[in-house]
Design a protein around this motif. Structure first.
Motif, PDB file in Angstrom:
ATOM      1  N   THR A 149      93.558  20.079  76.596  1.00  0.00           N
ATOM      2  CA  THR A 149      93.458  18.776  75.909  1.00  0.00           C
ATOM      3  C   THR A 149      92.015  18.435  75.614  1.00  0.00           C
ATOM      4  N   ALA A 150      91.147  18.654  76.595  1.00  0.00           N
ATOM      5  CA  ALA A 150      89.714  18.358  76.405  1.00  0.00           C
ATOM      6  C   ALA A 150      89.101  19.274  75.351  1.00  0.00           C
ATOM      7  N   ILE A 151      89.472  20.554  75.383  1.00  0.00           N
ATOM      8  CA  ILE A 151      88.958  21.508  74.385  1.00  0.00           C
ATOM      9  C   ILE A 151      89.408  21.085  72.987  1.00  0.00           C
ATOM     10  N   GLY A 152      90.675  20.688  72.855  1.00  0.00           N
ATOM     11  CA  GLY A 152      91.180  20.255  71.549  1.00  0.00           C
ATOM     12  C   GLY A 152      90.439  19.047  71.027  1.00  0.00           C
ATOM     13  N   HIS A 153      90.126  18.114  71.935  1.00  0.00           N
ATOM     14  CA  HIS A 153      89.385  16.924  71.535  1.00  0.00           C
ATOM     15  C   HIS A 153      88.005  17.293  71.019  1.00  0.00           C
ATOM     16  N   LEU A 154      87.329  18.194  71.743  1.00  0.00           N
ATOM     17  CA  LEU A 154      85.989  18.616  71.315  1.00  0.00           C
ATOM     18  C   LEU A 154      86.057  19.436  70.030  1.00  0.00           C
ATOM     19  N   ARG A 155      87.111  20.237  69.913  1.00  0.00           N
ATOM     20  CA  ARG A 155      87.225  21.050  68.700  1.00  0.00           C
ATOM     21  C   ARG A 155      87.437  20.145  67.472  1.00  0.00           C
ATOM     22  N   GLU A 156      88.166  19.079  67.631  1.00  0.00           N
ATOM     23  CA  GLU A 156      88.349  18.131  66.512  1.00  0.00           C
ATOM     24  C   GLU A 156      87.009  17.546  66.090  1.00  0.00           C
ATOM     25  N   GLN A 157      86.174  17.240  67.072  1.00  0.00           N
ATOM     26  CA  GLN A 157      84.862  16.673  66.746  1.00  0.00           C
ATOM     27  C   GLN A 157      83.982  17.701  66.038  1.00  0.00           C
ATOM     28  N   VAL A 158      84.047  18.966  66.529  1.00  0.00           N
ATOM     29  CA  VAL A 158      83.241  20.009  65.880  1.00  0.00           C
ATOM     30  C   VAL A 158      83.730  20.252  64.457  1.00  0.00           C
ATOM     31  N   ASP A 159      85.068  20.323  64.314  1.00  0.00           N
ATOM     32  CA  ASP A 159      85.636  20.610  62.998  1.00  0.00           C
ATOM     33  C   ASP A 159      85.442  19.452  62.022  1.00  0.00           C
ATOM     34  N   ALA A 160      85.187  18.260  62.543  1.00  0.00           N
ATOM     35  CA  ALA A 160      84.978  17.107  61.641  1.00  0.00           C
ATOM     36  C   ALA A 160      83.617  17.156  60.964  1.00  0.00           C
ATOM     37  N   HIS A 161      82.701  18.036  61.407  1.00  0.00           N
ATOM     38  CA  HIS A 161      81.376  18.217  60.799  1.00  0.00           C
ATOM     39  C   HIS A 161      80.575  16.930  60.773  1.00  0.00           C
ATOM     40  N   HIS A 162      80.660  16.149  61.823  1.00  0.00           N
ATOM     41  CA  HIS A 162      79.870  14.909  61.884  1.00  0.00           C
ATOM     42  C   HIS A 162      78.617  15.102  62.705  1.00  0.00           C
ATOM     43  N   ALA A 163      78.100  16.310  62.760  1.00  0.00           N
ATOM     44  CA  ALA A 163      76.872  16.615  63.507  1.00  0.00           C
ATOM     45  C   ALA A 163      76.138  17.736  62.802  1.00  0.00           C
ATOM     46  N   VAL A 164      74.848  17.766  63.010  1.00  0.00           N
ATOM     47  CA  VAL A 164      74.027  18.814  62.397  1.00  0.00           C
ATOM     48  C   VAL A 164      73.533  19.730  63.503  1.00  0.00           C
ATOM     49  N   GLY A 165      73.906  21.004  63.398  1.00  0.00           N
ATOM     50  CA  GLY A 165      73.517  22.001  64.383  1.00  0.00           C
ATOM     51  C   GLY A 165      74.365  23.240  64.183  1.00  0.00           C
ATOM     52  N   ASP A 166      74.264  24.137  65.106  1.00  0.00           N
ATOM     53  CA  ASP A 166      75.019  25.404  64.996  1.00  0.00           C
ATOM     54  C   ASP A 166      76.463  25.165  65.427  1.00  0.00           C
ATOM     55  N   LEU A 167      77.239  24.598  64.521  1.00  0.00           N
ATOM     56  CA  LEU A 167      78.632  24.275  64.840  1.00  0.00           C
ATOM     57  C   LEU A 167      79.451  25.531  65.107  1.00  0.00           C
ATOM     58  N   ASP A 168      79.119  26.633  64.412  1.00  0.00           N
ATOM     59  CA  ASP A 168      79.832  27.886  64.650  1.00  0.00           C
ATOM     60  C   ASP A 168      79.638  28.353  66.098  1.00  0.00           C
ATOM     61  N   ALA A 169      78.426  28.152  66.611  1.00  0.00           N
ATOM     62  CA  ALA A 169      78.165  28.530  68.010  1.00  0.00           C
ATOM     63  C   ALA A 169      79.021  27.693  68.956  1.00  0.00           C
ATOM     64  N   LEU A 170      79.162  26.374  68.586  1.00  0.00           N
ATOM     65  CA  LEU A 170      79.997  25.514  69.441  1.00  0.00           C
ATOM     66  C   LEU A 170      81.452  25.973  69.400  1.00  0.00           C
TER      67      LEU A 170
END
Length: 409
Positions: free
Chosen positions: A71-92
């Motif tokens: 559940t926690a991983i899914g929550h974080l993955r939604e945030q990463v996939d939303a592209h609301h941050a600048v950085g190495d999202l692929d690494a995340l």
């Protein structure tokens, strides 16, 4: 326009992040400079980095369940996939994918661990059931009962199995305990019945023992007490609260009787010792008549001695044969003298001697048969009496045979 390796801001204020699939719009920024926009979204990226790091640590160091971790991983993955941050999202994303693998691996490990624990618990419970079923047949009531109670405590400390298996094993375990309890209850019920029967029997024995305690029939009563003791031992134990009291009454009644008997026997022994002394004096007086020189005088003197002898009571059993033997010796000597005199003075002595010899021989043979029969029946007192009579008859027979020899027969 401003840019860095992972993002840029165009002239319209739109913020982009670079990914393996190309640039993705992060958002728009109109509140400040492009540098501030990039810095804002980079801070959001750093926040995601921190959250993913914390989750990785929780997965590695705590008992976080696989479900909660996913559940926690899914929550974080939604945030990463939303592209609301600048950085190495692929690494995340790669870190999240690896974390998924880690969680799955731990899920499998825990599954195997649970399976192993279940197998161990099953084996432990099967062992408990096997031991309980063996104990159910035991007659060691205290030890087996304590062990079964310990097995219950052990069972409670073991993990549950699947419901079907656990219920089946528990049914066998419970049945074994019930079977043991039923056998133990039946055993002690039977024991109680036996002890009650023993109590009734011993009360009867006590009543008879107390009734006999004042008896003066020493021999028969002592024999009956021995029989009562044998019956007491054969009756078994009564209930604990009755056994000691019954025994004290039973033993007390015997003590009263045997104390009285001992007192009487002590007086009797003293009397018999005095009688022995008197008979030894008479035997010594009789022995002074030997050798027989005056048959008439010896016969009269011996008759007087014998009358005084008969007036004296019993002597101790172990001295009886010895002191009576001394008198018999004198009596035989007088009889021999009489036989000799009779043969000398009676011409028909031979005929009478022959007849007498036959009678005496028959009497001796009969006495020997009676002695053997008495010994066989265990009646030593009768046998001893008959032996003394046999000595006298044998002496007469010996004299008769000697007389026949003197007559030339």
């Amino acid at each position: 326009m401003s840019s860095d390796p992972w993002g840029r801001v165009d002239e319209t204020g739109t913020v982009y992040v670079r990914t393996a699939d190309g640039e993705q719009v992060v958002g728009s920024w109109a509140a400040g400079s492009p540098e501030e926009a990039l810095a804002y979204f980079e801070r959001k990226y750093e926040g995601l980095v921190v959250e993913i790091g914390l989750l990785e640590k929780r997965v590695q160091t705590t008992d976080l369940s696989a479900k909660d971790a996913q559940t926690a991983i899914g929550h974080l993955r939604e945030q990463v996939d939303a592209h609301h941050a600048v950085g190495d999202l692929d690494a995340l994303r790669a870190r999240l994918d690896k974390l998924v693998e880690t969680v799955e691996a731990r899920r499998e490990e825990r599954k195997q661990q649970r399976a192993k624990q279940s197998d161990e618990a099953r084996k432990a419970k099967e062992d408990l059931v096997t031991e309980a079923e063996q104990l159910a047949q035991s007659d060691q009531w205290r030890a087996a009962g304590e062990r079964l109670r310990a097995l219950v405590d052990t069972w409670k400390g073991l993990p549950r199995l699947d419901r079907k298996s656990d219920d089946e094993l528990w049914h066998r375990f419970s049945h074994a305990r019930s079977a043991f309890s039923k056998r133990r209850k039946a055993h002690f019920a039977q024991l109680d019945a036996q002890r009650e029967e023993a109590r009734k029997t011993k009360e009867r024995l006590v009543e008879e023992a107390e009734a006999l305690s004042g008896s003066t029939e020493w021999g028969p009563t002592a024999a009956r007490y021995r029989e009562l003791m044998a019956e007491w031992k054969a009756a078994g134990r009564a209930q604990r609260e009755h056994e000691d009291d019954l025994w004290n009454r039973f033993r007390g009644a015997q003590d009263v009787f045997f104390a009285a008997r001992s007192s009487v026997f002590a007086e009797r022994d003293a009397e018999q010792a005095e009688n022995l002394k008197l008979k030894e004096e008479l035997a010594e007086e009789a022995e002074k008549l030997l050798p027989i020189t005056d048959l008439r005088g010896a016969r009269g003197a011996f008759r007087s001695i014998n009358e005084r002898w008969e007036a004296i009571g019993h002597v101790p059993r172990d001295a009886r044969a010895r002191v009576e033997g001394r008198m018999h010796s004198v009596e035989r000597a007088i009889q021999e003298a009489e036989e000799a005199e009779w043969r000398r003075t009676n011409p028909e002595a031979r005929a009478r001697a022959e007849g007498l010899t036959g009678q005496l021989q028959a009497a001796v043979d009969k006495l020997r048969g009676q002695i053997e029969q008495a010994r066989g029946q265990g009646n030593n007192a009768k046998a001893d009496k008959l032996e003394r009579e046999l000595e006298g008859r044998q002496a007469l027979l010996d004299q008769a045979l000697k007389g026949l020899q003197e007559f030339g027969g």
